[in-house]
Design a protein around this motif. Structure first.
Motif: not given
Ligand SMILES: CC(C)CC(=O)SCCNC(=O)CCNC(=O)[C@H](O)C(C)(C)COP(=O)(O)OP(=O)(O)OC[C@H]1O[C@@H](n2cnc3c(N)ncnc32)[C@H](O)[C@@H]1OP(=O)(O)O
Ligand SMILES: Nc1ncnc2c1ncn2[C@@H]1O[C@H](COP(=O)(O)OP(=O)(O)OP(=O)(O)O)[C@@H](O)[C@H]1O
Ligand SMILES: O=C(O)CCC(=O)C(=O)O
Ligand SMILES: [Fe+2]
Ligand SMILES: [Mg+2]
Length: 315
Positions: A27-34
């Motif tokens: 969980d971090n803000n780098v990868l999009s959910l997709e």
């Protein structure tokens, strides 16, 4: 299993115990959910245009200097294709299939420290990152013997550390790659399986040293040829079954790669496992370069591993 210090489960342990939800990404803000979903399901993720042309030119130049014997980084191993291994050619970039263990070459090792690479690596390893294994692959035009192929395999076969979900490979195309010049081929979703038995494939006209392949895999399973442009980078799981086909062009297909691991990973003893044979083979090869009496895989790996971010813990 519980953390030694707090009695709490570590993040990895918690993720690995989950029966649903993400297991393979953090969980971090780098990868999009997709993007996360894609990696979870397929075991790889391509990020386009991640490494700059200027950096790739620098890696190429340094590779050429190594091939001309102008620099000799400690620990670096130069591999020729098996079809020319016994011929007397002097070293030049046309006789080198790959170089390995460039961790002592400042110019090439820059690849493993690029912030744009580490930003993505962290999504799989967490913040304490070790560079475990480095390669620059220079797949030669096939001589007709199909030895330029790399048989289908799982990289974990070579690694005496775990857990596998905290290991990731970054592989950057140094030029356009497609099926003609032997791009990577992956079997999507196979990262969800276990480590399979590997051995030398029964290829009539020779196999490169240490190019073990999976003996039994489903011939009908889906295969994806990863067509990539210069600078595109694929991140993939160490259990993902992959390989590369022969290079049917006259160019030398180049890629640079590094396997990264969470510094919290631990070494395992491979004795009595399917990895025992590869351990013996690797140590025999290392003997050529340094004193390895009494060494196990762990010693070989500790020798080449480098911290690139955070804290060096177990590895
Ligand atoms: C995840 C990742 C780890 C997956 C992989 O990368 S799998 C493939 C990894 N491959 C390797 O690690 C290969 C490592 N190779 C090397 O370190 C080197 O190429 C060496 C095998 C040590 C040979 O290098 P070097 O000593 O400079 O070469 P020499 O000309 O003195 O040859 C010594 C003996 O080795 C033979 N040889 C050299 N290259 C190959 C080859 N590609 N395939 C099969 N045999 C080969 C060569 O014919 C010679 O044999 P003899 O004359 O001693 O019988
Ligand atoms: N039938 C097979 N059995 C085992 N491995 C295979 C088989 N077919 C392909 N592979 C492996 O899959 C990878 C890629 O295969 P691919 O078919 O793309 O390449 P190729 O056979 O060299 O070239 P092409 O099929 O484009 O002529 C290589 O690692 C190759 O060794
Ligand atoms: O052909 C390539 O570039 C990939 C080789 C590979 O998978 C490996 O060396 O582990
Ligand atoms: Fe591989
Ligand atoms: Mg084929």
């Amino acid at each position: 299993m519980q953390s030694r210090f707090t009695g709490e489960k570590t993040e990895t342990e918690a993720r690995n115990d989950q029966t649903s939800g993400p297991r393979y990404t953090r969980d971090n803000n780098v990868l999009s959910l997709e993007q996360r979903k894609f990696y979870e399901e397929n075991g790889f993720l391509i990020i386009k245009n991640l490494v700059s042309d200027a950096d790739i030119t620098r890696f190429r130049n340094e590779f050429e200097r190594i091939c001309r014997n102008e620099v000799k980084p400690t620990g670096l191993r130069i591999m020729r294709d098996v079809t020319i291994a016994k011929s007397e050619y002097t070293l030049n970039e046309k006789v080198v299939t790959k170089i390995q263990d460039f961790q002592e070459d400042e110019e090439l090792f820059r690849y493993c420290t690029l912030p744009e690479i580490l930003k993505y690596v962290e999504c799989f390893t967490g913040p304490n990152i070790m560079a475990m294994h480095t390669m620059l692959i220079n797949k030669p035009p096939d001589t007709g013997k199909k030895t330029s192929r790399h048989p289908l395999h799982q990289d974990l076969h070579y690694f005496p550390f775990r857990p596998s979900n905290d290991i990731v490979c970054a592989w950057t195309a140094m030029e356009h790659v497609d099926r003609n010049n032997g791009c990577l081929v992956v079997l999507p979703g196979t990262h969800k399986g276990t480590l399979k038995l590997h051995d030398y494939p029964q290829w009539e006209k020779g196999v490169n040293m240490l190019y073990h392949g999976i003996q039994d895999y489903d011939e009908n399973s889906e295969r994806i040829h990863l067509v990539m442009e210069k600078g595109d980078t694929v991140f993939f799981h160490p259990l993902l079954i992959h390989g590369s086909g022969r290079n049917q062009t006259q160019g030398f297909r180049k890629a640079i790669s590094c396997h990264f691991a969470d510094a919290n990973c631990h070494y395992i003893d491979v004795k009595g496992t399917s990895q025992e044979k590869i351990e013996k083979e690797v140590i025999t090869i290392m003997k050529k370069f340094q004193e390895t009496k009494g060494w196990t895989m762990k010693d070989v790996w500790r020798f080449r591993a480098r911290l690139v971010k955070g804290e060096r813990i177990n590895l």
